[in-house]
Design a protein around this motif. Structure first.
Motif, PDB file in Angstrom:
ATOM      1  N   ASP A 115      23.426   7.724  60.004  1.00 16.69           N
ATOM      2  CA  ASP A 115      23.210   6.671  60.994  1.00 16.69           C
ATOM      3  C   ASP A 115      21.777   6.189  60.867  1.00 16.69           C
ATOM      4  O   ASP A 115      21.017   6.689  60.042  1.00 16.69           O
ATOM      5  CB  ASP A 115      23.522   7.194  62.408  1.00 16.69           C
ATOM      6  N   GLY A 116      21.423   5.221  61.708  1.00 16.74           N
ATOM      7  CA  GLY A 116      20.084   4.650  61.600  1.00 16.74           C
ATOM      8  C   GLY A 116      19.946   3.857  60.317  1.00 16.74           C
ATOM      9  O   GLY A 116      20.938   3.418  59.724  1.00 16.74           O
ATOM     10  N   VAL A 117      18.712   3.665  59.883  1.00 17.35           N
ATOM     11  CA  VAL A 117      18.497   2.846  58.686  1.00 17.35           C
ATOM     12  C   VAL A 117      17.827   3.600  57.540  1.00 17.35           C
ATOM     13  O   VAL A 117      17.806   3.105  56.412  1.00 17.35           O
ATOM     14  CB  VAL A 117      17.661   1.575  59.007  1.00 17.35           C
ATOM     15  N   ILE A 118      17.266   4.760  57.809  1.00 10.40           N
ATOM     16  CA  ILE A 118      16.563   5.501  56.764  1.00 10.40           C
ATOM     17  C   ILE A 118      17.477   6.567  56.165  1.00 10.40           C
ATOM     18  O   ILE A 118      18.112   7.334  56.892  1.00 10.40           O
ATOM     19  CB  ILE A 118      15.284   6.153  57.317  1.00 10.40           C
ATOM     20  N   THR A 119      17.578   6.611  54.846  1.00  4.80           N
ATOM     21  CA  THR A 119      18.384   7.635  54.177  1.00  4.80           C
ATOM     22  C   THR A 119      17.527   8.885  53.965  1.00  4.80           C
ATOM     23  O   THR A 119      16.422   8.783  53.433  1.00  4.80           O
ATOM     24  CB  THR A 119      18.873   7.112  52.804  1.00  4.80           C
ATOM     25  N   PRO A 120      18.028  10.056  54.387  1.00  6.31           N
ATOM     26  CA  PRO A 120      17.269  11.295  54.134  1.00  6.31           C
ATOM     27  C   PRO A 120      17.078  11.504  52.631  1.00  6.31           C
ATOM     28  O   PRO A 120      17.985  11.237  51.836  1.00  6.31           O
ATOM     29  CB  PRO A 120      18.173  12.389  54.727  1.00  6.31           C
ATOM     30  N   ASN A 121      15.916  11.979  52.247  1.00  4.38           N
ATOM     31  CA  ASN A 121      15.585  12.075  50.825  1.00  4.38           C
ATOM     32  C   ASN A 121      16.628  12.851  50.021  1.00  4.38           C
ATOM     33  O   ASN A 121      16.975  12.462  48.908  1.00  4.38           O
ATOM     34  CB  ASN A 121      14.214  12.724  50.648  1.00  4.38           C
ATOM     35  N   GLY A 122      17.111  13.960  50.583  1.00  5.87           N
ATOM     36  CA  GLY A 122      18.037  14.810  49.843  1.00  5.87           C
ATOM     37  C   GLY A 122      19.436  14.227  49.713  1.00  5.87           C
ATOM     38  O   GLY A 122      20.276  14.783  49.002  1.00  5.87           O
ATOM     39  N   LEU A 123      19.695  13.118  50.397  1.00  5.28           N
ATOM     40  CA  LEU A 123      21.028  12.515  50.349  1.00  5.28           C
ATOM     41  C   LEU A 123      21.038  11.182  49.611  1.00  5.28           C
ATOM     42  O   LEU A 123      22.074  10.545  49.487  1.00  5.28           O
ATOM     43  CB  LEU A 123      21.578  12.324  51.775  1.00  5.28           C
ATOM     44  N   CYS A 124      19.866  10.758  49.126  1.00  4.71           N
ATOM     45  CA  CYS A 124      19.801   9.501  48.385  1.00  4.71           C
ATOM     46  C   CYS A 124      20.586   9.626  47.085  1.00  4.71           C
ATOM     47  O   CYS A 124      20.374  10.564  46.314  1.00  4.71           O
ATOM     48  CB  CYS A 124      18.350   9.155  48.070  1.00  4.71           C
ATOM     49  N   PHE A 125      21.485   8.673  46.835  1.00  2.00           N
ATOM     50  CA  PHE A 125      22.320   8.744  45.631  1.00  2.00           C
ATOM     51  C   PHE A 125      21.432   8.868  44.399  1.00  2.00           C
ATOM     52  O   PHE A 125      20.281   8.448  44.394  1.00  2.00           O
ATOM     53  CB  PHE A 125      23.235   7.519  45.524  1.00  2.00           C
ATOM     54  N   VAL A 126      22.006   9.464  43.361  1.00  2.84           N
ATOM     55  CA  VAL A 126      21.244   9.727  42.135  1.00  2.84           C
ATOM     56  C   VAL A 126      21.978   9.118  40.956  1.00  2.84           C
ATOM     57  O   VAL A 126      23.177   9.334  40.771  1.00  2.84           O
ATOM     58  CB  VAL A 126      21.084  11.246  41.902  1.00  2.84           C
ATOM     59  N   ARG A 127      21.249   8.334  40.173  1.00  2.00           N
ATOM     60  CA  ARG A 127      21.806   7.799  38.927  1.00  2.00           C
ATOM     61  C   ARG A 127      20.827   8.153  37.823  1.00  2.00           C
ATOM     62  O   ARG A 127      19.676   7.736  37.856  1.00  2.00           O
ATOM     63  CB  ARG A 127      21.954   6.274  39.039  1.00  2.00           C
TER      64      ARG A 127
END
Lengths: 443, 266
Positions: A115-127
């Motif tokens: 929720d909210g607008v900021i993505t937690p660092n550990g959940l940011c998608f990885v490519r």
């Protein structure tokens, strides 16, 4: 959002004695809600307490819970904090059949649980294209050369000592986000259909600062950005964009970049496709024409129905998705519910988001909540009552350039179905009478 | 990193000079001053997050006389040595800029390809499993299953050389010599019927190699071709007739978690 009670496969394995009670409570609430949508909608909050009280005391209140009786863990039991054990299933996930290896692959942000607008660092998608480079910050070097007056080498300390440091929130969306959906509904969950996006606060210095130090030759028109990973990832970036708002970032959400996001330094290219945000940035070369690298010719070009291909489609168009309800976050209760979703545009600021519950026949303007910043993820809500009827949920983003997120049919009419990239068509979730939610297309 | 305390001191002093100079060059009229509130409410009520950079320009009169007038002297970074640039400067452009000296034959390329590449890409570039197909695919770009190979899709042969040189073989990249790279690229061009079996690719003849699909690429034209998407005020009510579900993800059921959580209403 993830429910505190868990549901099916997502619930914690080590259920406490209180959990059975909570399910019981929920069933009682459902019974109350079943008395009529109107009654439930009129005062579900108080009805909940009332229903439980009538049947006996809530076992979550009587007796006093274990966590209230006994001391808990000390302040530094987790020197680097972790989410609650009850949230252990909120993780990035991979689609194994999508790619040939884990080193050149993608994992997806669990948007359904955020929720909210900021993505937690550990959940940011990885490519990654060649796995995650592990770079000793003392050995990190950034080189600027090509059509410049002074070819330069910087250390990480140099970059951190530069004047004019800035903090900016931007979304980063992979151009292939929703790429598996061009031919039809395929993946059941917004984590997989839309999870190649994250939105964090970057700390860094404007790329212009570094380029000015090197002194760009007036004939310079493009900048080649190159990573230090085993893919030695490269992209050609127009000089105008490089000088306008690109950042050389060393921190995200207040801490050093995560290794999988390019530690110690990555490029930030606001509003443009994620592939250009070169991680483990090692080199910037100024030239007078694009380099036609693999990632801007054989990949990240958009094949149209007539066999021709668009290239340099850098900007990410306005797009949105309802994250709850969605297949991984089904509706659980009748009565009051909060529909939650995200919208973003690489062309500017999200001006409005409309939501439809009937597959696009009628629309209601959603409530934008929290900051609506240019080229950043924006959160919207629709507070609604659900009586258990079937819903076809859609969202439609509009940005301040006047662009309106197209339907999938409109998009296919222009581009066909072979584009892979830049699929920003309107998503439909079918919510069934039991709350189960499915990725569908409508027509 | 810095080698000595003297070096550290010298850089620190230079940095201090730069810091003392720069604020005088910053534009006080800029909407968001660097180092202060970066994202603030602008006149429109929307949050602004423009990046503002101190404008480069002549150093103020108070700057040291040694400071070049043409660039902002910050005193950070150092000149890149020619051998350092040579070590990383591996990119190759379509006009041949960046090609190293060297040459390689199709025949030698075949041997090298079988040793280094065929496990993933197949002996004839046909691809193994989900690894990229490198040859064939001509005439498929308008089909339901376009096969985007070097011969059918890639616009420039230079890209093949550049990519093999920087990132292949996968897991052992930058292990090939320049001659080996020319040879492998020659073999790939031959697999795509672009050069004959006895061809020797070199720095000299490389820019003459043209790939057939190059004319079919054009720059992003979304702002004109998709102008209709700038609608400003889209339909809000009775926008469509009866709406039906036309496609379902459940039918394909390729989601990783094969058993997605069910709704709790029974």
């Amino acid at each position: 959002m993830s429910t505190q009670n868990g549901s099916g496969s997502r619930g914690p394995e080590h259920a406490s004695p209180g959990r059975a009670g909570s399910i019981l409570s929920r069933r009682r609430f459902l019974a109350a809600a079943g008395m009529g949508a109107g009654a439930a909608a009129a005062g579900a909050g108080s009805a909940f307490g009332g229903a439980v009280a009538a049947a006996g005391p809530d076992p979550n209140i009587v007796p006093v819970p274990e966590w209230t009786k006994m001391l808990g863990a000390g302040v530094n039991a987790n020197p680097y904090g972790k989410p609650s054990v009850f949230e252990k299933d909120v993780v990035r996930r991979e689609v194994d059949w999508l790619t040939a290896s884990h080193e050149s692959s993608v994992s997806f942000t669990p948007l359904y649980a955020l929720d909210g607008v900021i993505t937690p660092n550990g959940l940011c998608f990885v490519r990654h294209h060649g796995g995650e480079a592990e770079i000793d910050p003392d050995k990190y070097r950034l080189m600027i050369h090509g059509m410049v007056d002074r070819p330069l080498v910087f250390t990480l300390e140099d970059i951190k000592r530069m004047p004019g440091r800035v903090n900016r929130a931007y979304f980063l969306e992979c151009a292939a986000n929703s790429g598996m959906e061009w031919r039809g509904a395929q993946l059941n969950g917004c984590q997989f259909t839309h999870g190649m996006i994250h939105n964090v606060f970057y700390t860094g210095v404007p790329l212009k600062t570094l380029l000015d130090m090197a002194g760009v030759n007036p004939k310079g028109k493009w900048v080649l950005a190159e990573g230090a990973d085993a893919a030695v990832m490269t992209r050609s970036i127009p000089l105008e964009k490089a000088m306008q708002d690109c950042l050389v970032a060393f921190a995200m959400n207040g801490e050093a970049l995560r290794p999988e996001q390019g530690y110690p330094v990555r490029l930030v290219v606001p509003g443009w496709e994620g592939n250009m945000w070169v991680k483990w940035l090692r080199r910037l070369k100024v030239g007078d024409q694009p380099w036609q690298q693999r990632e801007e010719t054989s990949k990240y070009t958009d094949l149209l129905a007539d066999g021709r291909s668009r290239r340099f489609t850098f900007v990410m168009d306005a797009k949105s998705v309802v994250t709850s309800p969605s297949p991984q976050a089904p509706l659980k209760l009748k009565g009051p519910n909060v529909m939650s979703g995200i919208a973003w545009s690489g062309r500017g600021t999200i001006r409005r988001v409309d939501v439809s519950l009937d597959g696009g026949r009628n629309w209601t303007t959603a409530r934008i909540e929290g900051p609506a910043m240019p080229m950043a993820m924006t959160r919207f809500y629709l507070d609604f009552d659900w009586s258990g009827q079937e819903l076809m949920v859609q969202s439609r983003a509009m940005d301040d350039s006047g662009y309106v997120q197209p339907t999938k049919a409109e998009l296919r009419a222009v581009r066909g179905t072979n584009s892979i990239y830049h699929n920003n068509g309107i998503q439909t979730w079918l919510v069934r009478g039991n709350g189960e939610t499915e990725n569908v297309e409508v027509g | 990193m810095w080698k000595s305390a003297e070096a550290l001191l010298a850089v620190a002093v230079a940095g201090a000079v730069g810091l003392a100079v720069l604020p005088a060059g910053a534009d006080p009229a800029a909407p968001a001053e660097p180092g202060t509130a970066a994202q603030k409410t602008g006149e429109t009520g929307k949050l602004q997050q423009a990046v503002n950079v101190p404008a480069p320009g002549p150093a103020p009169a108070s700057a040291p006389a040694s400071a070049p007038a043409s660039a902002p002297v910050i005193g950070l970074g150092r000149t890149a040595l020619p051998e350092e640039i040579a070590a990383w400067n591996i990119d190759v452009r379509p006009d041949g800029e960046g090609l190293p000296a060297g040459a390689g034959s199709v025949r030698r390329g075949e041997d090298l390809f079988l040793q280094n590449c065929a496990t993933c890409h197949g002996e004839f570039g046909e691809g193994a499993g989900r690894w990229p197909v490198l040859a064939g695919g001509r005439g498929t770009l308008q089909s339901d299953r376009p096969e985007k190979t070097i011969g059918s899709f890639w616009p420039y042969a230079s890209t093949v050389f550049d990519y093999v040189r920087r990132a292949m073989p996968f897991g052992n990249n930058q292990s090939l010599t320049a001659d080996d790279t020319y040879a492998i690229v020659a073999y790939l061009l031959n697999l795509n019927d672009l050069v004959p079996e006895d061809y020797v690719l070199s720095k000299d003849n490389f820019p003459k190699v043209e790939l057939p699909n190059q004319p079919n690429f054009f720059d992003d034209d979304r702002e004109t071709a998709e102008k209709a998407f700038w609608k400003n005020d889209p339909c809000m009510a009775d926008c469509a007739g009866a709406v039906h579900v036309t496609a379902r993800a459940q039918v394909l059921n390729v989601t990783p978690d094969a058993d997605p959580p069910k709704g709790n209403l029974e």
